[in-house]
Design a protein around this motif. Structure first.
Motif, PDB file in Angstrom:
ATOM      1  N   LEU A  34     -22.988  25.975  39.558  1.00 30.63           N
ATOM      2  CA  LEU A  34     -23.126  24.875  39.914  1.00 30.63           C
ATOM      3  C   LEU A  34     -24.197  24.723  41.039  1.00 30.63           C
ATOM      4  N   ALA A  35     -24.774  25.704  41.316  1.00 29.60           N
ATOM      5  CA  ALA A  35     -25.238  24.983  42.463  1.00 29.60           C
ATOM      6  C   ALA A  35     -26.955  25.185  41.992  1.00 29.60           C
ATOM      7  N   ALA A  36     -26.825  25.596  40.650  1.00 25.80           N
ATOM      8  CA  ALA A  36     -28.674  25.699  40.236  1.00 25.80           C
ATOM      9  C   ALA A  36     -29.019  24.463  39.291  1.00 25.80           C
ATOM     10  N   LYS A  37     -30.588  24.654  39.726  1.00 23.20           N
ATOM     11  CA  LYS A  37     -31.057  23.131  39.360  1.00 23.20           C
ATOM     12  C   LYS A  37     -31.191  22.952  38.306  1.00 23.20           C
ATOM     13  N   THR A  38     -31.106  23.928  37.489  1.00 21.79           N
ATOM     14  CA  THR A  38     -31.797  23.572  35.298  1.00 21.79           C
ATOM     15  C   THR A  38     -30.720  24.260  35.108  1.00 21.79           C
ATOM     16  N   TYR A  39     -29.894  23.408  33.691  1.00 22.49           N
ATOM     17  CA  TYR A  39     -29.313  23.806  32.933  1.00 22.49           C
ATOM     18  C   TYR A  39     -28.999  23.890  31.599  1.00 22.49           C
ATOM     19  N   ALA A  40     -29.246  24.823  30.515  1.00 20.53           N
ATOM     20  CA  ALA A  40     -29.210  24.642  28.676  1.00 20.53           C
ATOM     21  C   ALA A  40     -27.869  24.189  28.663  1.00 20.53           C
ATOM     22  N   VAL A  41     -27.533  23.764  27.176  1.00 23.03           N
ATOM     23  CA  VAL A  41     -25.909  24.226  26.731  1.00 23.03           C
ATOM     24  C   VAL A  41     -26.289  24.686  25.919  1.00 23.03           C
ATOM     25  N   ALA A  42     -26.035  26.013  24.643  1.00 23.70           N
ATOM     26  CA  ALA A  42     -26.590  26.325  23.442  1.00 23.70           C
ATOM     27  C   ALA A  42     -25.170  26.047  23.245  1.00 23.70           C
ATOM     28  N   LYS A  83     -17.484  16.616  19.519  1.00 30.96           N
ATOM     29  CA  LYS A  83     -17.295  18.366  19.781  1.00 30.96           C
ATOM     30  C   LYS A  83     -17.284  18.348  21.317  1.00 30.96           C
ATOM     31  N   TYR A  84     -17.090  19.504  21.732  1.00 31.49           N
ATOM     32  CA  TYR A  84     -16.728  20.402  23.037  1.00 31.49           C
ATOM     33  C   TYR A  84     -18.676  20.109  23.544  1.00 31.49           C
ATOM     34  N   GLY A  85     -19.867  20.745  22.122  1.00 28.94           N
ATOM     35  CA  GLY A  85     -20.692  20.796  23.310  1.00 28.94           C
ATOM     36  C   GLY A  85     -20.931  19.684  23.399  1.00 28.94           C
ATOM     37  N   PRO A 102     -30.430  20.403  26.521  1.00 29.75           N
ATOM     38  CA  PRO A 102     -29.701  20.779  24.853  1.00 29.75           C
ATOM     39  C   PRO A 102     -29.781  21.930  24.425  1.00 29.75           C
ATOM     40  N   LEU A 103     -29.460  22.976  23.314  1.00 25.66           N
ATOM     41  CA  LEU A 103     -30.050  23.659  22.343  1.00 25.66           C
ATOM     42  C   LEU A 103     -28.795  24.101  21.400  1.00 25.66           C
ATOM     43  N   ASN A 104     -29.603  23.238  20.784  1.00 26.27           N
ATOM     44  CA  ASN A 104     -28.924  23.655  18.597  1.00 26.27           C
ATOM     45  C   ASN A 104     -30.403  23.595  18.106  1.00 26.27           C
ATOM     46  N   ALA A 132     -33.621  18.467  21.886  1.00 26.57           N
ATOM     47  CA  ALA A 132     -32.747  19.161  21.005  1.00 26.57           C
ATOM     48  C   ALA A 132     -34.225  21.087  20.904  1.00 26.57           C
ATOM     49  N   TYR A 133     -33.704  21.910  21.310  1.00 22.28           N
ATOM     50  CA  TYR A 133     -34.616  22.743  21.157  1.00 22.28           C
ATOM     51  C   TYR A 133     -33.894  23.757  20.149  1.00 22.28           C
ATOM     52  N   PRO A 134     -33.873  24.722  19.309  1.00 19.52           N
ATOM     53  CA  PRO A 134     -33.054  25.803  19.140  1.00 19.52           C
ATOM     54  C   PRO A 134     -32.709  27.071  19.474  1.00 19.52           C
ATOM     55  N   LYS A 135     -33.505  26.851  20.378  1.00 22.81           N
ATOM     56  CA  LYS A 135     -33.251  28.571  21.489  1.00 22.81           C
ATOM     57  C   LYS A 135     -33.961  28.564  22.666  1.00 22.81           C
TER      58      LYS A 135
END
Length: 130
Positions: free
Chosen positions: A8-16, A24-26, A42-44, A55-58
């Motif tokens: 949770l202290a990270a500065k940047t996140y991605a959600v696969a 949806k949960y995602g 977002p990764l999708n 959104a990015y594929p990966k």
């Protein structure tokens, strides 16, 4: 700091497994990270945009390497997502309940990544913080 605090202290996140479908949960995890003020991608592989965010594929397609990755995918997909995360240099991975993959977790830990795969839910923790 423990594993969750470090995540949770990270500065940047991605959600696969981020989803444009609001039930949806995602989708909920992606929105919760944004609502908490985190820079989140977002990764999708089949969705172009989620809530106005490209959104990015990966992971390899992202404009940055996210420090932290939340995974909401079936375990067979999780394995590849984690392989991509290791290759990219992600520092923290949180597999949400149902996304866990034991071998992938082991590989990530061997690569020095902070891994959360104990069945805890990021939405519960973010709700507590708000």
């Amino acid at each position: 700091m423990n594993s969750i605090e470090n995540f949770l202290a990270a500065k940047t996140y991605a959600v696969a497994g981020a989803s444009a479908r609001t039930h949806k949960y995602g989708y909920k995890v992606f929105k919760a990270l944004l609502a908490a003020g985190h820079e989140t991608y977002p990764l999708n592989p089949v969705t172009e945009e989620i809530e106005g965010h490209k959104a990015y594929p990966k992971i390899a397609n992202l404009p940055i390497v996210p420090e932290a990755l939340s995974i909401i995918t079936p375990p067979e997909v999780t394995r590849q997502v984690i392989a991509d995360a290791i290759a990219a240099g992600v520092k923290h991975i949180w597999m949400q309940p149902g996304a866990e993959h034991e071998q992938a977790s082991e590989s990530a830990r061997e690569a020095g990544i902070n891994v959360i795969d104990d069945g805890s839910c990021i939405l519960v923790l973010l709700a507590r913080q708000s």
